[in-house]
Design a protein around this motif. Structure first.
Motif, PDB file in Angstrom:
ATOM      1  N   GLY A  46       0.226   5.769 -22.301  1.00  0.00           N
ATOM      2  CA  GLY A  46      -0.153   6.874 -23.174  1.00  0.00           C
ATOM      3  C   GLY A  46       0.911   7.940 -23.349  1.00  0.00           C
ATOM      4  N   LEU A  47       2.133   7.679 -22.885  1.00  0.00           N
ATOM      5  CA  LEU A  47       3.220   8.655 -23.016  1.00  0.00           C
ATOM      6  C   LEU A  47       4.018   8.314 -24.278  1.00  0.00           C
ATOM      7  N   LYS A  48       3.548   8.768 -25.402  1.00  0.00           N
ATOM      8  CA  LYS A  48       4.139   8.376 -26.682  1.00  0.00           C
ATOM      9  C   LYS A  48       4.815   9.523 -27.424  1.00  0.00           C
ATOM     10  N   ALA A  49       4.539  10.766 -27.053  1.00  0.00           N
ATOM     11  CA  ALA A  49       5.116  11.909 -27.755  1.00  0.00           C
ATOM     12  C   ALA A  49       6.591  12.064 -27.392  1.00  0.00           C
ATOM     13  N   PRO A  50       7.468  12.286 -28.382  1.00  0.00           N
ATOM     14  CA  PRO A  50       8.892  12.454 -28.084  1.00  0.00           C
ATOM     15  C   PRO A  50       9.166  13.783 -27.395  1.00  0.00           C
ATOM     16  N   VAL A  51      10.212  13.805 -26.579  1.00  0.00           N
ATOM     17  CA  VAL A  51      10.669  15.047 -25.967  1.00  0.00           C
ATOM     18  C   VAL A  51      11.792  15.597 -26.845  1.00  0.00           C
ATOM     19  N   ILE A  52      11.490  16.606 -27.628  1.00  0.00           N
ATOM     20  CA  ILE A  52      12.454  17.160 -28.572  1.00  0.00           C
ATOM     21  C   ILE A  52      13.521  17.948 -27.821  1.00  0.00           C
ATOM     22  N   TYR A  53      14.784  17.687 -28.129  1.00  0.00           N
ATOM     23  CA  TYR A  53      15.862  18.461 -27.522  1.00  0.00           C
ATOM     24  C   TYR A  53      17.101  18.420 -28.402  1.00  0.00           C
ATOM     25  N   GLY A  54      17.255  19.423 -29.273  1.00  0.00           N
ATOM     26  CA  GLY A  54      18.434  19.558 -30.106  1.00  0.00           C
ATOM     27  C   GLY A  54      18.497  18.527 -31.213  1.00  0.00           C
ATOM     28  N   GLY A  55      19.638  18.494 -31.893  1.00  0.00           N
ATOM     29  CA  GLY A  55      19.828  17.557 -32.986  1.00  0.00           C
ATOM     30  C   GLY A  55      19.906  16.130 -32.502  1.00  0.00           C
ATOM     31  N   VAL A  56      19.656  15.208 -33.412  1.00  0.00           N
ATOM     32  CA  VAL A  56      19.657  13.786 -33.066  1.00  0.00           C
ATOM     33  C   VAL A  56      21.037  13.169 -33.266  1.00  0.00           C
ATOM     34  N   ALA A 464      10.255   9.328 -26.648  1.00  0.00           N
ATOM     35  CA  ALA A 464       9.234   9.400 -25.604  1.00  0.00           C
ATOM     36  C   ALA A 464       9.865   9.211 -24.227  1.00  0.00           C
ATOM     37  N   PRO A 465       9.249   9.780 -23.183  1.00  0.00           N
ATOM     38  CA  PRO A 465       9.765   9.561 -21.830  1.00  0.00           C
ATOM     39  C   PRO A 465       9.580   8.116 -21.404  1.00  0.00           C
ATOM     40  N   SER A 466      10.268   7.741 -20.341  1.00  0.00           N
ATOM     41  CA  SER A 466      10.080   6.435 -19.725  1.00  0.00           C
ATOM     42  C   SER A 466       9.301   6.616 -18.426  1.00  0.00           C
ATOM     43  N   LEU A 467       8.407   5.687 -18.160  1.00  0.00           N
ATOM     44  CA  LEU A 467       7.703   5.622 -16.884  1.00  0.00           C
ATOM     45  C   LEU A 467       7.943   4.230 -16.319  1.00  0.00           C
ATOM     46  N   LEU A 468       8.809   4.140 -15.334  1.00  0.00           N
ATOM     47  CA  LEU A 468       9.195   2.850 -14.776  1.00  0.00           C
ATOM     48  C   LEU A 468       8.279   2.499 -13.611  1.00  0.00           C
ATOM     49  N   ARG A 469       7.444   1.500 -13.839  1.00  0.00           N
ATOM     50  CA  ARG A 469       6.561   1.026 -12.774  1.00  0.00           C
ATOM     51  C   ARG A 469       7.349   0.083 -11.871  1.00  0.00           C
ATOM     52  N   ASN A 470       7.241   0.323 -10.576  1.00  0.00           N
ATOM     53  CA  ASN A 470       7.936  -0.462  -9.571  1.00  0.00           C
ATOM     54  C   ASN A 470       6.998  -1.554  -9.068  1.00  0.00           C
ATOM     55  N   ASP A 471       7.380  -2.793  -9.280  1.00  0.00           N
ATOM     56  CA  ASP A 471       6.637  -3.922  -8.728  1.00  0.00           C
ATOM     57  C   ASP A 471       7.477  -4.494  -7.598  1.00  0.00           C
ATOM     58  N   SER A 472       7.149  -4.109  -6.375  1.00  0.00           N
ATOM     59  CA  SER A 472       7.970  -4.462  -5.223  1.00  0.00           C
ATOM     60  C   SER A 472       7.309  -5.543  -4.388  1.00  0.00           C
ATOM     61  N   SER A 473       8.092  -6.118  -3.515  1.00  0.00           N
ATOM     62  CA  SER A 473       7.611  -7.193  -2.660  1.00  0.00           C
ATOM     63  C   SER A 473       6.518  -6.698  -1.722  1.00  0.00           C
ATOM     64  N   PRO A 474       5.402  -7.412  -1.634  1.00  0.00           N
ATOM     65  CA  PRO A 474       4.327  -6.978  -0.723  1.00  0.00           C
ATOM     66  C   PRO A 474       4.663  -7.195   0.742  1.00  0.00           C
ATOM     67  N   THR A 475       5.784  -7.880   1.022  1.00  0.00           N
ATOM     68  CA  THR A 475       6.136  -8.148   2.416  1.00  0.00           C
ATOM     69  C   THR A 475       6.849  -6.981   3.075  1.00  0.00           C
ATOM     70  N   ALA A 476       7.356  -6.023   2.276  1.00  0.00           N
ATOM     71  CA  ALA A 476       8.049  -4.859   2.842  1.00  0.00           C
ATOM     72  C   ALA A 476       7.035  -3.750   3.116  1.00  0.00           C
ATOM     73  N   ASN A 477       7.154  -3.133   4.273  1.00  0.00           N
ATOM     74  CA  ASN A 477       6.208  -2.106   4.691  1.00  0.00           C
ATOM     75  C   ASN A 477       6.711  -0.715   4.328  1.00  0.00           C
ATOM     76  N   TRP A 478       5.830   0.262   4.434  1.00  0.00           N
ATOM     77  CA  TRP A 478       6.154   1.631   4.024  1.00  0.00           C
ATOM     78  C   TRP A 478       5.191   2.597   4.711  1.00  0.00           C
ATOM     79  N   LEU A 479       5.497   3.886   4.609  1.00  0.00           N
ATOM     80  CA  LEU A 479       4.624   4.943   5.109  1.00  0.00           C
ATOM     81  C   LEU A 479       4.833   6.181   4.241  1.00  0.00           C
ATOM     82  N   LYS A 480       3.731   6.840   3.890  1.00  0.00           N
ATOM     83  CA  LYS A 480       3.787   8.090   3.127  1.00  0.00           C
ATOM     84  C   LYS A 480       3.140   9.207   3.928  1.00  0.00           C
ATOM     85  N   LEU A 481       3.609  10.434   3.693  1.00  0.00           N
ATOM     86  CA  LEU A 481       3.011  11.594   4.344  1.00  0.00           C
ATOM     87  C   LEU A 481       2.852  12.718   3.336  1.00  0.00           C
ATOM     88  N   LYS A 482       1.657  13.300   3.300  1.00  0.00           N
ATOM     89  CA  LYS A 482       1.437  14.524   2.542  1.00  0.00           C
ATOM     90  C   LYS A 482       1.085  15.621   3.532  1.00  0.00           C
TER      91      LYS A 482
END
Length: 573
Positions: A46-56, A464-482
């Protein structure tokens, strides 16, 4: 008139650039599979609106070239990161779609544009963004830097924001072009202060036109002028009194004499003394490093600390900044992006805030083709070794027709970390989202789909902006902290996490700006590779410490400064 050292360095650098420094040949591929693949899902999300910044097709002023940052933030506290994308404008007719945009995460891979409802859909020349809970009320607030008047938006907790710039004491007395901005608790009183960098004193009515002087030509072709030839910007520090009002303490804090073409601004404890230092990437001149002296003042030490210039003593076109522990020695290093015909720079920290340029031995000298902007030291394949990432984009759209070797739109670049401590450049191998060409500026790293790997949000000029979804290997582990502060600031800005896993040690800090004028997901992300547990140590901004042994991998930990771990969540969180 005799030349200063800065003038001599500038002349030498211009000579090197005019000759064209060719990229070194790529080394032999490592043969180690890269187990992440990036796909641009922005349109489907749903990120379809362009980010306007100066002349093209042509940019007559420097302001049109710099673009803006982007932000991951959880503005509604639902556990799913939302997106904030500032917009620029045009000097000619400004289109109505040129507004700042807030996208709410629908938790199904899509987003809803809530800009109008939120009160954030403003027009103007927005540049940088920083996000934190400056008033400690439990909701993340947003500060946006501008050419013109900056804006502090207070989060009302109901999906709307209010402009409180005036009552917060942040109205600047004159028009500035503010770029870098970051919240920081520099005096450790539990209230977030604000560090700002400005780029140039810019007035279109007084700025030379393309080709009018030496600063308005590039490789013999007339282009927009600057930053050289324009008046250097300044740096500002505003202290938070704890009641949501800020005071300008720039002069008394020791920042008043510093000058530079300042871009990305960051705050982190680089010398491991428990107090946050300040750093700003500067374009074409010495970058600045302000060491915190623990008494409310700072000392500018960029040159003696080794982060003002590269190993050859040359000033560079500093734009973006990645911050992380690339060599896993428990110290925060720096990765700084630069102009084409030059290398990006990787600075290794010795743990006392002294840096060594390790660009060449790290293998980064292979790439000099593009102008680099947003950057990160981030583990994109969860193998436990942080990688380097850069988005690119030229500043002169009119150049490519005459010099095809300098295309306006460029691919992104991923330097994947190898076990021997060097990096290998990947483009096509990392997926179509990396290889696609755009003219990009800010980028931010965060887990928008809560699946345990880092995705990437990118600002693209006039599209429009780019949103790069990361599809990574399920065998690699990780940890997040908030982390949530109690005695410390609520956003835990400045908190440090030291993780020990599989015989390795990595440090990260909670920051409110990095990359290029951008904000990453505040949840710290660590790849663990094959390790199934990690030992966690947290140093809070006020100096308090917590430790947790043998924490199970593949969880998001919610950690409170007073009560410790309050939840261990599996994806989707």
């Amino acid at each position: 008139m005799p030349f200063s050292r800065r003038d001599l360095l500038a002349l030498f650098f211009q000579g090197v650039a005019s000759r064209g420094v060719k990229p070194q040949p790529k080394g032999k591929p490592s043969g180690i599979p890269f187990r992440s693949r990036f796909t641009d899902v922005a349109a489907a999300a749903g990120l379809k609106a362009p980010v306007i910044y100066g002349g093209v097709d042509r940019k007559n002023y420097l302001l049109e070239t710099t673009g803006s940052g982007v932000a991951f933030l959880d503005y509604d506290n639902d556990g799913w990161v939302d997106l904030f994308i500032p917009s620029g404008a045009r000097f000619e007719a400004n289109p109505p779609e040129a507004i700042n945009r807030l996208y709410k995460n629908n938790r199904d891979g899509t987003f809803t544009d809530v800009s109008a409802k939120s009160g954030l859909g403003r027009q103007g020349w927005a540049c940088g963004v920083t996000v934190a809970d400056y008033n400690n009320d439990g909701f993340e607030d947003i500060f946006v830097s501008y050419w013109g008047q900056n804006v502090l938006y207070r989060n009302n907790g109901d999906g709307t924001f209010t402009d409180v710039t005036k009552e917060a004491g942040l109205l600047l007395p004159q028009r500035h072009w503010t770029t870098g901005c970051c919240f920081v608790d520099y005096n450790r009183d539990g209230h977030l202060d604000l560090f700002l960098s400005t780029y140039v004193d810019f007035d279109p009515a007084k700025t030379p036109k393309p080709g009018e002087n030496a600063s308005c030509n590039w490789k013999g072709i007339p282009v927009n002028c600057g930053p050289r030839g324009l008046t250097e910007g300044r740096f500002f520090l505003f202290r938070n009194n704890g009641k949501g009002v800020f005071s300008d303490v720039t002069k008394e804090a020791g920042l008043g004499q510093a000058r530079g073409y300042g871009l990305t601004a960051i705050a982190a404890d680089f010398d491991n003394d428990g107090w946050p230092d300040l750093y700003a990437a500067c374009d074409s001149v010495l970058s600045v490093y302000f060491r915190n002296k623990h008494d409310g003042t700072f000392e500018e030490e960029g040159l003696p600390r080794g982060v003002a210039v590269n190993e050859d003593g040359m000033e560079q076109a500093g734009m973006g900044l990645g911050v992380g522990d690339y060599n896993l020695d428990g110290h925060l290093d720096l990765f700084k992006t630069h102009f084409s015909d030059d290398t990006h720079v990787l600075y290794r920290n010795d743990g006392q805030g002294n840096f060594t340029d390790t660009t060449k031995p790290s293998g980064l000298g292979v790439e000099t083709r593009y102008v680099g902007w947003g950057a990160g030291i981030v583990d994109l394949d969860n193998d436990g070794r942080p990688d380097l990432f850069v988005v690119n984009g030229a500043v002169y759209p009119e150049i490519e027709a005459k010099l095809p070797a300098y295309p306006f739109r460029n691919p992104r670049i991923l330097f994947r970390a190898l076990p021997n401590g060097t990096f290998e450049e990947l483009i096509d191998e990392a997926g179509p989202g990396i290889a696609a060409t755009h003219n990009s500026r800010g980028c931010a790293f965060g887990d928008f789909d809560n699946d345990g790997d880092l995705d990437i949000l990118i600002m693209n000029m006039n599209e429009a902006p780019s949103l790069l979804r990361n599809d990574s290997s399920p065998t690699a582990n990780w940890l997040k902290l908030k982390l949530t502060g109690v005695t410390s600031n609520r956003s835990a800005i400045g908190a440090r996490v030291i993780l020990r896993y599989g015989g390795l040690t990595q440090v990260q800090e909670v920051m409110s700006q990095s990359s290029y004028l951008s904000v990453n997901d505040r949840r710290l992300h660590f790849g663990l590779g094959a390790a199934k547990t990690a030992d966690v140590e947290i140093r809070w901004p006020n100096g308090a410490r917590q430790s947790f042994a043998k924490v199970e991998a593949n969880h998001l930990l919610l950690v409170n400064e007073a009560t410790g771990i309050t939840a261990r969540l599996r994806p989707p969180f």
